[in-house]
Scaffold this active site. Structure first.
Site, mmCIF file in Angstrom:
data_model
loop_
_atom_site.group_PDB
_atom_site.id
_atom_site.type_symbol
_atom_site.label_atom_id
_atom_site.label_comp_id
_atom_site.label_asym_id
_atom_site.label_seq_id
_atom_site.Cartn_x
_atom_site.Cartn_y
_atom_site.Cartn_z
ATOM 1 N N ASP A 1 8.157 8.718 -2.281
ATOM 2 C CA ASP A 1 7.605 7.641 -1.470
ATOM 3 C C ASP A 1 7.303 8.247 -0.106
ATOM 4 O OD1 ASP A 1 7.060 5.487 0.145
ATOM 5 O OD2 ASP A 1 8.954 4.439 -0.203
ATOM 6 N N LYS B 1 1.026 8.821 8.433
ATOM 7 C CA LYS B 1 0.378 8.138 7.312
ATOM 8 C C LYS B 1 -0.807 7.293 7.777
ATOM 9 C CE LYS B 1 1.759 5.392 3.284
ATOM 10 N NZ LYS B 1 2.927 4.759 2.646
ATOM 11 N N GLU C 1 2.191 1.631 -4.573
ATOM 12 C CA GLU C 1 3.569 1.297 -4.220
ATOM 13 C C GLU C 1 4.092 0.037 -4.918
ATOM 14 O OE1 GLU C 1 3.363 1.381 0.034
ATOM 15 O OE2 GLU C 1 3.072 3.543 0.063
ATOM 16 N N ASP D 1 5.531 -7.067 -0.415
ATOM 17 C CA ASP D 1 5.956 -5.871 0.312
ATOM 18 C C ASP D 1 5.664 -6.030 1.799
ATOM 19 O OD1 ASP D 1 6.267 -3.403 1.494
ATOM 20 O OD2 ASP D 1 5.107 -2.289 0.004
#
Lengths: 179, 637
Positions: B25, B86, B185, B207
């Site tokens: 992850d 990211k 994800e 999420d």
């Protein structure tokens, strides 16, 4: 395996407009379960390539067959009949379309004036009517194909018109629901 | 006659055949690595026992450090310490300025469009920064699993566009990883809960991270996991909750002056603490004193819930929208199209630290009408799911029937006249998928054409993401409008796009020159690979040899497994003999130190086994339909 199979042959289903959507979905999953790239993640490059090609082909076929309109257009194409961009339609059909479109616009404008609750109910009724028409044209195609291709082709144009109209209605609904 | 192998019950038949696989992850704030060991899937800790690796990299002349040590230096050395990389993946300088927060770095625009950061160790791209994080995780993985990893699954947000996915893949390549799949994800989270083996129906993955919100709807049907819709809000997260609490403190304190950065930082940190405290307690003390901004008082959970109510509602609205999308994509039937109702959702999975906020859980429970799953740590659930999937893809569970079918998260389109984007592949289409689009020339004798590929839902090209510009060359000269150039877009199972083109009337292949808008060229990647061995030039040779050998081993194993499974069933004895010989040849070449010769051998073995591969694929498809009656098949002919 043969990449020239038509979409119905891929799923080993009869070439016809009426089709069991659940059966199509089941066969789709069975096929993907055996060719999907995930099943070949550790395989040789050539197997990976084949798997990608097949999974792609199957997804494309499934996308086409599971939609009434896309399936109808595809059936015409199998008969070498292609859909024109600006087809000639009967004047009374076009008049009815303009009226429906105006109805939809009014529902949208009324919302600005008196809040969305009343408009949502009206929109609901409107969508029912549109769905009714869609059902009629769907039957029209089913009855005409494959014996009377020109009528079937006309039914596709009508389905296209109503499909666009319903997309606009869905958009308005999203706006009214404030999504 | 072959001897029977007798193994201990419950053990793999041959311990050497068990592959080392891991799930990664690669997060904005923290990254994790997980693996399946002895039937248990768990995240792997470092030597200090920490599972979370802060996604922070510090570049200095003396070397590169990753994680906690780097994070601790962030304050004193902000320019060389890269956080939240990211958010810069697959992005240009303009995008990063538009992120809405001030980043301290010195940005450099590159020819490829992707941004680079100036550090004491030279210019680095976000791809290289991510590669450093990956290397650290992989080193941890190799150490724990006692050997090099055979393959990894890396997770990406469902909303990641092509450039961002490509950047992630490039980072893995620079880190020297064999990527089995990029996995969304939310899908990973659902897999972590084993929902793929559970009840049939819809699964919602909610999420809520620090800065982004994602909602995904997955459908389980006869063992196949299908992503039917994804949505969310890339500017909504737990940090916004902190903001609301900080604003409340400012209001309550009666402080009228403009808040300075130091005050804001202190307030945000306090707010975070208050938010976390109110996850357990009904009320908490608030004591702030910074640069003349003073406040002492109480904040109750009810009060906090009010402060963040509209933000939580915003996320619920996105859930409702996704349910509509799911209805669209599942029943494309143009007559009986019905959207999914909330009641069709049977399981809700919570991901991300911000889902610990009780108001969020309550809103989710109320909306979907089911108690959400939260047994697995919401910070680790994604890595765990990725590990489960990696274990399957690497081939450790050949009997596993699970299949994940993913969708394209954002529509792919082309620029047409007037700066409008024409969609070629709609979002939420199952991948892999290919579509063709036809173009024609507008000038007599025109031999080249420029095509601009964009991604996004908006109508104007300027509102979409520019992915790449393609130059088609070698179009046979014809009168205007006579050439029919068919451009084919192929999206693979990772959601990555490739393009090819041919002139349909003559069948001439036009060459396609890809210029990614925010990517790295092949040469740049090679340079980066070399740069990562700056201090030991010999390593490059050593590494390419190692890679060639790994490749050879992989291909040999794949073919041997295939021969064991299907060889006798599909091939003549003489064909098997030939393939076995080809394997022996490659095995011999692999013993040498000539990387080029090994690579050549790998290619030759691949060629030799092409026909066998095709036969196997046919057999697989036949098997899929084995349950159907013969008369059904005849009916279709």
């Amino acid at each position: 395996m043969d990449f020239n199979q038509n979409y119905f042959e891929i799923f080993q289903l009869p070439v016809a407009f009426d089709l069991d959507v659940d059966e199509l979905a089941t066969r789709y999953r069975q096929l993907q379960a055996s060719v999907h790239p995930d099943k070949f993640a550790s395989a040789t490059e050539h197997e990976k390539r084949l798997s990608l090609q097949w999974a792609t082909q199957i997804n494309g076929a499934y996308d086409t067959l599971r939609s009434d309109l896309a399936r109808a257009i595809y059936l015409l194409e199998l008969n070498d009949v292609h859909i024109e961009e600006n087809p000639q339609l009967a004047p009374d059909f076009l008049m009815a379309q303009i009226e429906l479109r105006e109805q939809l616009d009014e529902i949208g404008e009324a919302d600005v004036l008196d809040g969305s609750d009343g408009s949502l109910a009206k929109l609901e009724t409107f969508k029912k009517e549109v769905n009714q028409h869609l059902g009629d044209y769907r039957s029209e195609f089913a009855a005409a194909y494959p014996d009377d291709v020109p009528v079937a082709q006309m039914a596709v144009y009508k389905l296209q018109f109503l499909g666009t109209l319903r997309a606009s209605a869905d958009k308005l609904e999203e706006k009214l629901l404030d999504y | 006659m072959a001897l029977l192998q007798i193994t201990e019950p419950g053990k793999a038949q041959d311990p050497h055949q068990r592959k080392r696989a891991a799930g990664i992850d690669l997060g904005t704030t923290n990254s994790l690595i997980a693996s399946v060991r002895g039937g248990v899937t768990e995240t792997l800790p470092d030597e200090a026992g920490e599972h979370l690796l802060p996604s922070v990299v510090r570049f200095t002349e003396g070397g590169t450090v990753v994680g906690l040590v780097a994070m601790q230096a962030a304050k004193e050395d902000p320019l060389n310490t890269i956080v939240s990389v990211k958010r810069m993946m697959g992005r240009g300088v303009e995008d990063i300025k538009g992120l809405g927060e001030r980043l301290p770095y010195e940005f450099v625009s590159t020819e490829g469009g992707m941004v680079k950061l100036k550090t004491d160790a030279g210019e680095v791209s976000p791809v290289e920064v991510s590669a450093e994080i990956l290397k650290t995780l992989v080193a941890r993985g190799s150490e724990t699993l006692a050997g090099n990893l055979d393959g990894v699954v890396i997770t990406v947000p469902a909303y990641f566009d092509d450039a961002q996915r490509q950047a992630t893949r490039d980072a893995a390549r620079i880190a020297g990883l064999q990527v089995l799949r990029l996995l969304n994800e939310p899908t990973a989270a659902a897999v972590a809960y084993g929902l793929d083996t559970g009840h049939e129906g819809l699964v919602a993955v909610y999420d809520l991270g620090g800065g982004t919100f994602d909602i995904s709807l997955l459908r389980l049907h006869t063992g196949v996991f299908e992503v039917v819709a994804t949505g969310g809000d890339s500017a909504l997260g737990g940090d916004d909750f902190d903001h609301r609490i900080a604003e409340w403190i400012i209001r309550e304190s009666g402080y009228k002056d403009e808040v300075n950065p130091r005050q804001l930082r202190t307030l945000m940190m306090q707010a975070r603490g208050i938010k976390e405290a109110l996850s357990d307690a009904d009320s908490t003390e608030v004591n702030v004193s910074v640069d003349g901004l003073e406040f002492s008082g109480q904040l109750t959970r009810t009060q906090m819930n009010e402060l963040i109510a509209d933000l939580v509602q915003q996320s619920i609205k996105a859930c409702a929208r996704s349910l509509r999308d799911a209805g669209d994509s599942v029943s494309k039937d143009s007559v009986s199209k019905d959207s999914f109702s909330k009641e069709s959702v049977q399981n809700v999975v919570l991901v991300g630290g911000s889902t610990r906020v009780p108001a969020v859980r309550q809103a989710v429970t109320e909306f979907f009408g089911v108690e959400p799953l939260s047994d697995i740590d919401p910070d680790r659930v994604v890595a765990i799911g990725a590990a489960v999937q990696a274990n399957i893809l690497v081939g450790n569970k050949p009997e596993d029937e699970m299949l994940l079918l993913d969708v394209l998260p954002l529509s792919l389109g082309l620029e047409t006249v007037g700066g409008l984007a024409e969609k070629v592949i709609q979002r939420n289409t199952a991948i892999p998928i290919a579509r063709s689009q036809e173009f024609t020339t507008y000038k007599d004798g025109q031999t080249a054409m420029l095509i601009h590929v964009v991604q996004g839902e908006r109508e104007l090209v300027s509102d979409c993401r520019s992915l790449a510009r393609f130059e088609l060359r070698g179009i046979p000269p014809m009168v205007a409008g006579a050439a029919r150039i068919e451009v084919n877009f192929q999206v693979d199972a990772d959601g990555l796009l490739s393009v090819s083109a041919r002139e349909a009337t003559t069948g001439v292949n036009a060459s396609v020159e890809v210029k990614p808008s925010y990517g790295l060229s092949e040469a740049e990647i090679t340079d980066m690979l070399k740069a990562s061995f700056d201090h030991a030039k010999d390593d490059i040779v050593a590494r390419s040899l190692t890679e060639a050998r790994v490749d050879a081993t992989r291909v040999i194993e794949a073919l041997q497994n295939a021969l064991t499974e299907d060889g006798e069933r599909l091939l003549q004895a003489s064909d098997i003999e030939l393939l076995q010989q080809a394997i022996s040849v490659l095995q011999e070449v692999s013993e040498t130190t000539d990387a080029d010769a090994i690579n050549e051998g790998v290619e030759m073995l691949g060629k030799a086994s092409e026909e066998f591969a095709a036969l196997r694929m046919d057999a697989a498809v036949r098997k899929a339909f084995a349950g159907h009656k013969l008369d059904e098949l005849e009916e279709s002919n």
